[in-house]
Design an enzyme around this catalytic site. Structure first.
Site, short mmCIF file in Angstrom:
data_model
loop_
_atom_site.label_atom_id
_atom_site.label_comp_id
_atom_site.label_asym_id
_atom_site.label_seq_id
_atom_site.Cartn_x
_atom_site.Cartn_y
_atom_site.Cartn_z
CG ASP A 311 -2.14 -0.77 1.03
OD1 ASP A 311 -2.68 -0.70 -0.09
OD2 ASP A 311 -2.58 -1.47 1.96
CD GLU A 352 -3.81 15.97 4.07
OE1 GLU A 352 -4.43 16.21 5.13
OE2 GLU A 352 -3.76 14.84 3.55
CG ASP A 543 -7.02 -4.38 2.81
OD1 ASP A 543 -7.17 -4.04 1.62
OD2 ASP A 543 -6.51 -3.68 3.68
#
Lengths: 703, 567
Positions: A311, A352, A543
């Site tokens: 990933d 961010e 997953d």
């Protein structure tokens, strides 16, 4: 759980740890039970012939035979050979047993709060009586009674019992952090847990069984190797049982004990004795890396992995994007843009947002300002607006996705279009500023970054360049993997352009962009159809299918119960980069087996030169020429060979436990290197060893 | 040893190697069912054979069906030879008036020829009619050779195919091999041999008056046609008792040289077929290199031992080496070379008496056979035998690169190891086991021509030769006794079929596996390292098995001979 932590640093020196050594000696004797020995064909045969010669010896003792002292010594060393093999296995198991012991302490007999209704009423029941599907309440200070899934609530949990990590982790319902493990402790708040494992089959129970080696089954490669060893043993049966007849023809005779000595030294006892220790030690190395393999098969498969799916986020890049540059449009200074971007991010708690504040401060010395002083209100990010910012008085600052900002400054100038099943507004703005913003944004996207447009009071200022930061040293790791012959594939939800740029920067071989769980599954199946073995790690419920499909699926311990069930390994540290170490450990395991097998077979050359002349000297004195080692006497030659054969097992236990080091230097070079050490070395070393033992035997007057 | 001698050896190797590529290319096309320049003539014949036999050439077989077809085919072959020998007196083409062959000798000979061994407990010219030689022996020489090649191709298909259940069609492979490969070469080859002076006639034996005025019967017959396939198919059964030492069976130095080449040529070319079929010719060259290293080493030792002679000979002033039992026409080099070739391959034709070699010189042919005749080996049999060893070598050492072992893209797992071990196990069981019985059985010991280690070697050689399906005799041993007829037949049978069936099982298992593309982590199987590894494993695993027996035979004999003690 300090012991667990310590365990990680302890290496082979544990072999000398009396806590392991003393029980191992005891266990070596217990393992003489033929029912246990039968699992190991080579050593079982040694035990059988040792018992046989003992019976003959006792008979000779009664009837009075020749050279009883010599026979006794041979028999003694035959038994030592078996005991040393058992000891090797016991030492390997011992290390796991110590670990299991500390795990057992965590399995306290706790009471569980079994919820009886939909509200919070419960009655106390013993933890052992819980069934799968029961719902329990766990509050601060309680131990979680069994494995389960959080269905309501958030709590901080101390998982040191299994991970050795004392910092608490958050467990909450929904999402990818909902699995809890029995034996761990809730530190704060409360959670409702649906029990997913019955007593005796919980994670800790399985872990104990694994490290103890109780559930150890032979792996496919181990089975194949055992067949080879058994086959070689049979060949040497033919080679030795025919000798008395040949000797009789030549007018001589050979005693049973001599034949047994020749036979035992020829059959591959060294690898036969160490084979299971190598397997146990391989699992153990993984455990010390805080990875639990659910089967030895998985460890072996790890060594064979051809393709590694990783990933992007968390493995290849640091988890979050960071602002790295301010790109103003013409007529705007960087300072202005940085100022506006900082304002828009002041109250933005996302990584961010914080990175923008940090960059503005570092690059332009802009200090953080207080929202209250500005009398500003925060406009948070929503999925609809796809931008955030602040409003202060009449002034407003926004930052966000480029198209969102463009339509924002345009006001009514955007139209709503339906594309696929998402409805988004597409800016029809074709002003020079908008075109410039678009151009900068494209440039950033091409470089693998994420553009974030900034506007103040309806005026476009520029773009913030957010960048995925590739982890330090990861490029070298991938280069190493490539030398191992392993292809790396980066999995990311990013668009192909961004993905390509990051893939190039990180040095992966391929990438899968805008990956859905179905894409992942398909990629794995495609690789497997080409005959490749695939490894991946994952944590989320989505997953799970891919984890189950992959040949090596490493589930993160922080992940969901579904992921942990689907994978064949669990990483207790939840560090996806570890997949690389897992592969190395798998390779190490296979290499150790191959090296010791080669060594064991190569040893036979010297043993022949010791025993054959000694055996036939009585009737063919000419064969004395073959005594190239100039061993003192036929008897000391045979005794030295059998002593060497037994002692080499002990001498190689550390190597079996530690493993042969893997080097990513390409298969050819690696083979050449190991052939020199274990092949050529295996031929030469016994010549030296047998000679040295012979000198000692002669000096001590043993034969 | 002389320079001329070595030039001859090098020339020999060069010609064999030069033929590998073109023949490999041609045979690959044949077994892939592609068109060749002979197709216009042979294709209709081939179709006709399938039509008569009711064979659907497009229908492929599972390994078990393939193996069963092969076994049934041999049961048929056995009864044809056995029947012909027992009924010989009643059948035509018998100008010398040979009578029926005894039961145990017929049994032994029938097994011998269907297993490609050609062990001969009889003298051809004094026992068999022309009809039996042609219809029984020559016929089986073709078919046992074709079978060997077909089996090798089936095993190659196991390696080269991916995820399939079938490994080819036995009937098709045998037919194609016989029609396109063996027959065309043999026709040309037989004509060449006739040109060298070899008889090819159905006329009766000729009586000649010798210089002393005595009468000598000169045996004739359809010799050239049988000798061609005897060499090319590594059968080795001589038309005459003296085999390739007989002037009619090996008339000139040139015929001797060509015969040596024809022993190796198909076996060597099959390594190229392997390389081509698995998609990398270098894989084939690597295998040929393994064979080459072992071969050259063997030639060097035998040539050195024979050229050096013994200390007893030297004491008598005979310094030109050991000429005992050798044809003066061929001399030491051609005899030593021939002996190593015929035992490296599973041919068994001889142009000198191996019994008369020095102990070390005679030990090399023995070792060649004990290693399983994998040094080029019998047509087909050599390759599948070698591949079994490669599988073992790869399995042991392949682990040392940190992956479960794989060879040409196929993972070597428990089933392959099991089959390889089964196939290799039966060899020592037969030759060590029967030797152990024979050397303590007074009636069997009575067959030995010599006492001591040399007599021991005679027996060991006989069982090794039979088990390895070689068929060469050390000479000296009287093999035509009830005991040896039966025990040698059992060695030949087990040595052939107990190796073939596991090899076919392996082919089936490999064909069902996926092919893994090579990567930087894959063990390279084309370089010098691989060659050295396989040679090492062959010598150690093979050598360890029979070292005690060798010590009590040729090794002690040589050491004694050095001290002028003879047996």
């Amino acid at each position: 759980m300090e012991t667990m932590k310590l365990q990680k640093q302890v290496t082979v020196s544990t072999m000398l740890d009396p806590k392991i050594l003393v029980p191992a000696i005891k266990s070596a004797v217990v393992k003489l039970d033929p029912r246990l020995m039968a699992k190991n064909p080579v050593m079982f045969v040694v035990e059988v012939v040792a018992a046989l010669t003992t019976v003959i010896f006792v008979r000779d003792l009664v009837t009075g035979g020749a050279s009883l002292g010599f026979t006794f010594q041979i028999i003694l060393w035959l038994w030592f050979t078996v005991l040393f093999a058992n000891f090797a296995e016991a030492v390997a198991e011992g290390r796991g047993k110590a670990q299991a012991e500390s795990l057992r302490k965590t399995r306290t007999e706790s009471q569980a709060k079994l919820l009886t209704g939909t509200d919070r009423t419960y009655r106390m029941v013993p933890g052992t009586s819980l069934k799968v599907g029961d719902i329990v309440l766990v509050e601060a200070g309680d131990n979680i009674p069994s494995d389960g899934e959080v269905i309501e609530g958030v709590a901080s949990v101390n998982e040191a019992a299994i991970t050795g990590e004392s910092a608490p982790v958050i467990r909450e319902s929904g999402g990818d952090r909902s699995a809890v493990t029995g034996g761990t402790q809730v530190l704060s708040d409360w959670i409702r847990v649906r029990i997913t494992a019955a007593q005796g089959s919980t994670f800790i129970d399985r872990m104990i069984k694994l490290v103890e080696g109780a559930e150890r089954q032979k792996t496919p490669n181990e089975i194949a190797l055992n067949i080879l060893l058994a086959g070689l043993t049979i060949i040497f049966v033919f080679a030795t049982v025919t000798i008395p007849s040949y000797a009789a023809y030549a007018g001589g005779s050979i005693s049973v004990v001599l034949l047994v000595a020749l036979f035992v030294t020829l059959i591959p006892t060294t690898i036969g004795a160490l084979l299971s220790a190598i397997g146990i030690a391989g699992m153990d190395r993984l455990v010390r890396f805080n990875v639990l393999a659910m089967s030895g098969r998985a460890v072996e498969a790890a060594g064979d992995v051809d393709t590694l799916l990783l990933d992007k986020t968390g493995t290849i890049t640091l988890g979050n994007r960071q602002a790295t540059a301010f790109r103003p449009i013409r007529g705007v200074t960087e300072q202005e843009l940085a100022d506006a971007a900082q304002l828009a991010s002041l109250a933005d708690e996302t990584p961010e947002g914080r990175s923008i504040v940090v960059l503005a401060k570092e690059k332009y010395g802009l200090r953080g300002r207080d929202m209250h002083e500005l009398a500003a209100t925060f406009v948070p990010f929503t999925a609809q607006t796809r931008m955030s910012g602040i409003d202060a008085g009449t002034s407003s600052v926004r930052k966000g996705a480029v198209d969102a900002i463009l339509s924002h400054v345009e006001g009514g100038g955007s139209r709503t279009v339906a594309s696929g099943n998402t409805v988004r507004s597409v800016a029809t703005n074709t002003s020079p500023e908008a075109r410039e913003i678009q151009a900068i944004a494209d440039e950033i996207a091409k470089a693998g970054g994420t553009p974030l447009a900034v506007a103040k009071d309806g005026k476009l200022l520029g773009v913030v360049h957010l960048k995925d930061v590739v982890k330090g040293g990861i490029r070298e790791r991938f280069a190493e993997l490539r030398r191992m012959g392993i292809r790396t594939v980066m999995i990311t939800g990013d668009n192909p352009m961004t993905a390509a740029a990051i893939a190039a920067e990180a040095g992966v071989d391929d990438f899968l962009a805008q990956a859905t769980p179905e894409d992942k599954l398909k990629l794995i199946r495609d690789e497997q159809a080409k005959g490749k073995l695939v490894a991946m790690c994952g944590d989320g419920t989505n997953d799970a299918p891919a984890l189950a499909q992959a040949d090596v699926g490493v589930a993160m311990n922080t992940g969901t119960q579904a992921a942990r069930e689907a994978g064949n390994m669990v990483d207790l540290d939840s560090n996806p980069t570890k997949l690389i170490e897992v592969v190395e450990i798998g390779k190490q395991l296979l290499m150790t087996r191959g090296a010791l097998t080669t060594f064991s077979i190569a040893n036979d050359v010297a043993k022949y030169f010791a025993i054959i002349p000694a055996m036939f000297l009585a009737f063919y004195p000419q064969l004395g020429v073959l005594n190239v080692m100039h061993l003192a006497s036929p008897q000391s030659a045979i005794l030295s060979a059998i002593i060497f054969n037994a002692l080499i097992i002990i001498a190689l236990i550390p190597l079996a436990l530690k493993g042969v080091r893997y080097r990513a230097i390409g298969a050819g070079a690696l083979l050449g290197r190991n052939l020199m050490i274990y092949g050529l070395g295996g031929i030469i070393i016994p010549f030296i060893g047998i000679k040295a033992i012979d000198l000692a035997v002669a000096a001590l007057g043993l034969a | 040893m002389t320079v001329i001698g070595w030039i001859q050896i090098i020339l020999y190797c060069a010609i064999v190697v030069a033929l590998v590529k073109p023949l490999g290319w041609y045979m690959t096309r044949v077994f892939n069912g592609e068109r060749t320049f002979l197709s216009p003539v042979l294709r209709p014949v081939e179709r006709g054979i399938y039509w008569v036999g009711g064979v659907d050439e497009r229908r492929e077989q599972h390994w078990l069906t393939y193996a069963v077809a092969m076994l049934l085919f041999h049961v048929g072959g056995f009864f044809i030879i056995y029947g012909l020998m027992r009924l010989q007196a009643l059948l035509p083409f018998n100008p010398a008036g040979q009578g029926a062959v005894a039961e145990d000798l017929s049994f032994n000979t029938a097994i011998s020829f269907i297993t490609n061994t050609n062990w001969q407990n009889y003298g051809g010219e004094s026992t068999l009619s022309y009809l039996v030689q042609m219809l029984g022996l020559t016929h089986q020489n073709f078919l046992s050779a074709a079978t060997g090649i077909a089996l090798a191709v089936a095993l190659i298909r196991g390696f080269s195919r991916s995820s399939v259940r079938t490994i080819g069609n036995f009937w098709v492979d045998v037919t194609r091999c016989t029609l396109y490969v063996l027959l065309p070469i043999c026709i040309v080859y037989a004509l060449f041999l006739v040109s060298q002076g070899m008889p090819q006639t159905l006329g009766a034996y000729v009586d000649a008056t010798t210089l002393e005025g005595g009468k000598q019967t000169i045996a004739l017959g359809p010799v050239a046609s049988q000798v061609a396939i005897k060499m090319l198919g590594t059968n080795g059964g001589g038309y005459f008792n003296a085999n390739a030492a007989h002037p009619f069976e090996n008339p000139t130095a040139l015929s001797n040289f060509v015969q040596m080449i024809s022993i190796f040529v198909l076996g060597a070319a099959l390594t190229n077929v392997f390389g081509r079929m698995v998609g990398n010719e270098r894989q084939g060259w690597a295998i040929l290199a393994v064979m080459g290293v072992l071969f050259i080493a063997g030639v060097a030792i035998t040539y050195w031992a024979e050229a050096g002679g013994t200390s007893t000979l030297q004491a008598l002033g005979l310094t030109a080496g050991n000429m005992e039992g050798k044809e003066v026409r061929f001399g030491i080099v051609a005899s030593s070379l021939f002996a190593v070739i015929t035992t490296a391959a599973s041919c068994g034709a001889v142009n000198a008496m191996h019994d008369s070699f020095t102990a070390f010189g005679g030990m090399i042919p023995l070792i060649n056979m004990q290693l399983g005749e994998i040094i080029v080996g019998g047509v087909g049999a050599g390759l599948y035998g070698m591949l079994l060893f490669v599988v073992l070598a790869i399995f042991v050492a392949g682990l040392m690169v940190g992956r479960t072992p794989e060879y040409v893209g196929k993972k070597i797992e428990a089933r392959e190891v099991k089959m390889a071990m089964l196939a290799i196990l039966v060899l020592p069981l037969m030759y060590l086991g029967w030797t152990a019985v024979a050397v303590v059985l007074p009636s069997a010991v009575a067959s030995m021509a010599n006492a001591g280690p040399h007599g021991f070697t005679e027996v060991l050689y006989a069982f090794t030769s039979a088990t390895g399906n070689n068929g060469s005799a050390f000479a000296g041993l009287t093999g035509n006794t009830f005991f040896y007829n039966l025990t040698l037949a059992s060695s030949m049978f087990v040595g052939r079929f107990f190796m073939i069936v596991p090899a076919m099982a392996m082919a089936g298992s490999l064909a069902g596996k996926k092919s893994i593309p090579p990567s930087a982590g894959t063990l390279p199987t084309t370089g010098g390292l691989f060659v050295g590894l396989v040679v090492g494993v062959i010598l150690i695993i093979g050598g360890l098995t029979f070292f005690p027996a060798l010590a009590l035979g040729p090794i002690v004999e040589q050491l004694a001979s050095n001290a002028n003690t003879l047996f």
